[in-house]
Design a protein around this motif. Structure first.
Motif, PDB file in Angstrom:
ATOM      1  N   UNK A  32       0.823  -1.215   0.000  1.00 18.32           N
ATOM      2  CA  UNK A  32       0.000   0.000   0.000  1.00 18.32           C
ATOM      3  C   UNK A  32       0.855   1.261   0.000  1.00 18.32           C
ATOM      4  N   UNK A  33       1.935   1.279   0.803  1.00 16.51           N
ATOM      5  CA  UNK A  33       2.761   2.482   0.856  1.00 16.51           C
ATOM      6  C   UNK A  33       3.540   2.650  -0.443  1.00 16.51           C
ATOM      7  N   UNK A  34       3.930   1.545  -1.062  1.00 15.60           N
ATOM      8  CA  UNK A  34       4.599   1.605  -2.372  1.00 15.60           C
ATOM      9  C   UNK A  34       3.651   2.167  -3.425  1.00 15.60           C
ATOM     10  N   UNK A  35       2.428   1.642  -3.465  1.00 15.97           N
ATOM     11  CA  UNK A  35       1.432   2.114  -4.437  1.00 15.97           C
ATOM     12  C   UNK A  35       1.095   3.583  -4.208  1.00 15.97           C
ATOM     13  N   UNK A  36       1.015   3.982  -2.934  1.00 14.25           N
ATOM     14  CA  UNK A  36       0.689   5.372  -2.606  1.00 14.25           C
ATOM     15  C   UNK A  36       1.735   6.320  -3.189  1.00 14.25           C
ATOM     16  N   UNK A  37       3.010   6.032  -2.937  1.00 15.19           N
ATOM     17  CA  UNK A  37       4.053   6.947  -3.402  1.00 15.19           C
ATOM     18  C   UNK A  37       4.232   6.890  -4.913  1.00 15.19           C
ATOM     19  N   UNK A  38       3.952   5.749  -5.494  1.00 13.36           N
ATOM     20  CA  UNK A  38       4.013   5.651  -6.950  1.00 13.36           C
ATOM     21  C   UNK A  38       2.931   6.529  -7.589  1.00 13.36           C
ATOM     22  N   UNK A  39       1.836   6.690  -6.870  1.00 16.68           N
ATOM     23  CA  UNK A  39       0.704   7.476  -7.371  1.00 16.68           C
ATOM     24  C   UNK A  39       0.804   8.957  -6.985  1.00 16.68           C
ATOM     25  N   UNK A  40       1.283   9.237  -5.754  1.00 15.41           N
ATOM     26  CA  UNK A  40       1.195  10.586  -5.194  1.00 15.41           C
ATOM     27  C   UNK A  40       2.527  11.337  -5.089  1.00 15.41           C
ATOM     28  N   UNK A  41       3.629  10.670  -5.392  1.00 18.22           N
ATOM     29  CA  UNK A  41       4.926  11.306  -5.197  1.00 18.22           C
ATOM     30  C   UNK A  41       5.706  11.340  -6.510  1.00 18.22           C
ATOM     31  N   UNK A  42       5.851  12.533  -7.082  1.00 14.83           N
ATOM     32  CA  UNK A  42       6.514  12.688  -8.376  1.00 14.83           C
ATOM     33  C   UNK A  42       7.972  12.250  -8.315  1.00 14.83           C
ATOM     34  N   UNK A  43       8.652  12.619  -7.226  1.00 15.39           N
ATOM     35  CA  UNK A  43      10.056  12.215  -7.077  1.00 15.39           C
ATOM     36  C   UNK A  43      10.186  10.699  -7.131  1.00 15.39           C
ATOM     37  N   UNK A  44       9.344   9.989  -6.378  1.00 13.26           N
ATOM     38  CA  UNK A  44       9.467   8.532  -6.337  1.00 13.26           C
ATOM     39  C   UNK A  44       9.041   7.908  -7.666  1.00 13.26           C
ATOM     40  N   UNK A  45       8.063   8.487  -8.303  1.00 16.06           N
ATOM     41  CA  UNK A  45       7.631   7.968  -9.605  1.00 16.06           C
ATOM     42  C   UNK A  45       8.761   8.098 -10.629  1.00 16.06           C
ATOM     43  N   UNK A  46       9.475   9.219 -10.586  1.00 17.00           N
ATOM     44  CA  UNK A  46      10.624   9.392 -11.481  1.00 17.00           C
ATOM     45  C   UNK A  46      11.747   8.423 -11.130  1.00 17.00           C
TER      46      UNK A  46
END
Length: 441
Positions: A43-57
């Motif tokens: 859940x925390x991985x999915x959250x940051x992949x969705x809500x955190x631009x830095x982590x998505x990059x």
């Protein structure tokens, strides 16, 4: 009234809700706990992949079938302004922000959402409670550094008063100052000691020299909790003998949480309520029990900032007696980046130099504390504080041990000083490599 928890609530940290959530997690069965961790980390991985631009990059377009395929995040990856690493909806104003001490290199500025920070305190309150310590009412003898500028100094002193603790500043650990410490223990009714390992060990050596058991001087003293630095078995033995109380060890990272804490059975139990801890090899795969691996941690609650498969910078060994709910850290070896690189290209963990030297130079109590500095590929300096200079026989014995365990072609010098340098927080870095600094100049 619980002043400590009231203060947290007034600052916007929902400590009551956090303590309730922690209790719910602790009541899960072994099987339920395994499912909880698996679900929480995803859940925390999915959250940051969705809500955190830095982590998505950082992750890119890759899809991961297994948790073990997710890239490991390092402090180097985080060396961009904090505001560029925050998740959507989070700012420095609505989050808890701070920075690490920088003892392993560059300080890291980080953020936690308020519930995550409340969970951190819920875990600390729980662990100290294992030993009957109440943060609000138990009187703490605090062995820590303190800022020297007037504003921050006064701020820390106020926090000490509100937190029911008395601070022993540890930048001056001369015998005159240690005698002052002892006189304070005679006057005040401390319940426990908490602070940097090396400074408390040095105080214990002073007590040993004076043939004093601290609990006989301060009869209210019940426990000692060491933190921030390595606690060697010989040091724990010394502390328990000279302080006269049981010693518990705390291992944490300010950007994360309390990672491990000595439990009532004396085992170093890893926090699985708010963290998922892995020990990985050089290929980022889990190592077997009784095998050294890099400590990599996922914060299960931090929505403000991603710490997912985050490499702390330490090396640890997991005990084969570990369970999913109560994994045991058999050994915490030291910093993963504190390595000595020798002439032949061989890499040796810096703690090896420290541990081998320690077993020799501290035998008779002359050497109070020391650090190891690497100044060239084949050159090391043992910087030490002692009552007298090391004799030629002692130096020869230490050199023989170092060349036996490490390498036969080393240039080792010894430098006696009045005091060792500690960083701003009071932490003592036991191995220092100056090779990069020399090469840069």
């Amino acid at each position: 009234m619980n002043l400590f928890e009231t203060t947290l609530r007034l600052k916007g940290f929902p400590i009551r809700e956090a303590k309730k959530r922690l209790q719910e997690i602790q009541q899960l069965s072994e099987t339920e706990h395994q499912a909880y961790v698996h679900d929480a980390r995803q859940k925390i991985f999915d959250f940051h992949l969705r809500e955190n631009l830095f982590y998505r990059d950082f992750i890119g377009d890759a899809l991961f079938e297994k948790w073990e395929d997710i890239p490991v995040l390092t402090k180097k990856d985080l060396q961009i302004p904090l505001k560029k690493r925050l998740s959507q909806g989070f700012t420095k104003k609505n989050s808890y922000t701070s920075n690490t001490s920088g003892s392993s290199g560059t300080p890291l500025f980080f953020a936690k959402d308020k519930f995550c920070h409340a969970m951190t305190w819920a875990v600390i309150i729980d662990r100290f409670g294992w030993f009957g310590i109440e943060l609000d009412t138990s009187f703490q003898a605090r062995f820590y550094g303190i800022p020297l500028n007037v504003k921050d100094y006064q701020k820390e002193r106020l926090k000490d008063r509100l937190s029911n603790r008395y601070r022993f500043p540890i930048f001056d650990l001369s015998e005159e100052k240690l005698e002052e410490f002892l006189s304070i223990f005679r006057r005040k009714k401390f319940d426990y000691i908490n602070g940097h390992t090396s400074s408390i060990v040095l105080f214990a050596k002073y007590l040993q020299k004076r043939s004093i058991i601290l609990s006989e001087v301060c009869r209210t003293l019940k426990y000692c909790i060491t933190t921030s630095e390595m606690l060697f078995p010989t040091d724990k033995f010394l502390l328990e003998n000279q302080l006269g109380v049981p010693v518990a060890n705390e291992y944490g990272a300010s950007e994360l949480d309390l990672i491990a804490f000595t439990n009532e059975k004396g085992a170093f139990q890893i926090n699985t309520e708010t963290l998922f801890v892995e020990l990985l090899d050089d290929n980022d795969q889990s190592v077997p029990f009784d095998t050294a691996g890099r400590v990599v941690v996922t914060s299960l609650f931090n929505k403000a900032h991603p710490f997912i498969r985050y490499e702390v910078g330490d090396i640890g060994v997991m005990d084969e007696a570990s369970t999913v709910k109560e994994p045991i850290l058999k050994q915490l070896i030291g910093r993963s980046n504190d390595n000595a690189i020798l002439k032949d290209g061989k890499t040796v963990p810096g703690h090896t130099f420290y541990y081998v030297t320690k077993s020799i130079v501290e035998e008779d109590g002359n050497v109070k504390e020391f650090i190891v500095e690497q100044t060239a590929l084949d050159a090391f300096t043992i910087v030490y504080v002692s009552e007298r200079e090391l004799t030629e026989k002692e130096v020869k014995k230490a050199n023989q041990s170092l060349t036996q365990y490490v390498d036969g072609d080393l240039n080792i010098t010894y430098k006696r000083v009045e005091v060792l340098h500690r960083n701003q927080s009071g932490k003592l870095k036991q191995f220092v490599s100056k090779i990069d600094l020399i090469q840069e100049n």
